[in-house]
Scaffold this active site. Sequence first.
Site, mmCIF file in Angstrom:
data_model
loop_
_atom_site.group_PDB
_atom_site.id
_atom_site.type_symbol
_atom_site.label_atom_id
_atom_site.label_comp_id
_atom_site.label_asym_id
_atom_site.label_seq_id
_atom_site.Cartn_x
_atom_site.Cartn_y
_atom_site.Cartn_z
ATOM 1 N N THR A 117 2.874 -7.555 13.293
ATOM 2 C CA THR A 117 2.299 -6.391 12.656
ATOM 3 C C THR A 117 2.198 -6.471 11.138
ATOM 4 O O THR A 117 3.096 -6.906 10.470
ATOM 5 C CB THR A 117 3.119 -5.159 13.054
ATOM 6 O OG1 THR A 117 3.280 -5.172 14.447
ATOM 7 C CG2 THR A 117 2.430 -3.894 12.655
ATOM 8 N N LYS A 140 4.103 -6.917 4.033
ATOM 9 C CA LYS A 140 3.866 -5.525 3.678
ATOM 10 C C LYS A 140 3.599 -4.751 4.948
ATOM 11 O O LYS A 140 3.109 -5.292 5.948
ATOM 12 C CB LYS A 140 2.709 -5.382 2.695
ATOM 13 C CG LYS A 140 1.331 -5.780 3.203
ATOM 14 C CD LYS A 140 0.582 -4.733 4.018
ATOM 15 C CE LYS A 140 0.536 -3.396 3.309
ATOM 16 N NZ LYS A 140 -0.101 -2.351 4.211
ATOM 17 N N THR A 193 0.864 -1.181 0.000
ATOM 18 C CA THR A 193 0.000 0.000 0.000
ATOM 19 C C THR A 193 0.905 1.237 0.000
ATOM 20 O O THR A 193 1.305 1.704 -1.053
ATOM 21 C CB THR A 193 -0.971 0.006 1.196
ATOM 22 O OG1 THR A 193 -0.248 -0.243 2.407
ATOM 23 C CG2 THR A 193 -2.047 -1.054 1.024
#
Length: 408
Positions: free
Chosen positions: A191, A180, A154
Amino acid sequence: MQIIEGGVTAAKGFKAAGMAAGIKYKNGKKDMAMVVSDKPCVTAGTFTLNRVFAAPVKWDKNIVYNEAYAQAIVVNSGVANACTGVEGDEACALEAKTAGEALGIPADAVLLGSTGVIGMQLPMDRMCAGIKALPELLDYTKEAGTLAAEAIMTTDTVSKQVACTVNIAGKEVTVGGMCKGAGMIHPHMATMLCFITTDAVIEKKALQKMTSDIVEDSFNMISVDGDTSTNDTVLVLANGEAGNDSIKEGSSDYDTFYEALSYVLTELSKKIAGDGEGCTCLFEVQVKGASTKEQARILAKSIVTSNLTKAAIFGHDANWGRILCAMGYSGVDFEPEKVDIFFESNAGKLQIVKDGTATDYSEEKATEILSQNPVTAIADIKQGNSEATAWGCDLTFDYIKINADYRS
């Protein structure tokens, strides 16, 4: 252990693909990935601790915890499928059903991942079209793995892949992965999105314990901005194609494989921290001389999450008082009058605090050290032999710019 190039296709029997399905982006940016094993895989996973969690997190938890195996992963970027209610759950079921039919596997053997804007519904016409198109693009090559890694980005500036091999009782075993993440990252699970593949033969229980333990010292020790995502997921798939004797907890093979999986997860987590939104450097914090591992972890995370410390790192300012301050509000006991603090980078190592007060250090040398990438802060509290490391990044003007107009 040997470090090799590659990611999710490095291990035997795994293929991948990435493509532009038009989920959110209209500029031809890749936004959908698929990873498939030739054989069913035992799985392990860790997930966000945010009470607001996305529909694919709920879907994956059920498969990892209640199903014997999985065989494929479908991931999209651009839309998180979080806070989407019943419609979001139904979207997951349709994704898995469509992928299962396209791949000839059960729907409950399909794991899912989504990342992007919270609150938007997935465009299921484009999602299903992409899922049907991806199997034709699947390949075992390193390049195919890279396309998949690029498709899940992203605000990431680079794709993130790591792979290695180890020898287990004469068999070469490979571990590879992609992840990512650049924003909404805080140590509270594992995370962002991370997908690991391995050809090891390993018991499911052993794989889950190993994954959970390693996450504590890797993904749970990174922070970019203090926000714990709704979609955080780590998935590990093991298809057994290496042909080694089954790895069981407590064996020497367990320790060997642990080292390899730990390397991959730790390096991937550092890549996320070093690519934090708008950052200019990876910021590593080492706490040494703690009485317990937990004490060291809490102190290291308190320092690495301090916005004032992160801003000082961006400014190449040896403002060590911010480090001591962050340690002081961490909630653990230590003696400030005994703390030594060092800064280190490829420009050298400099002690700036001894026994809680400043040394006669050179500000010019400190600035030179802090102008490198990465930068390490070391705090020795001189209470014991335990230590821990946390990773983050500096806090820059660009972080605000990126997040002020994220939806647009």
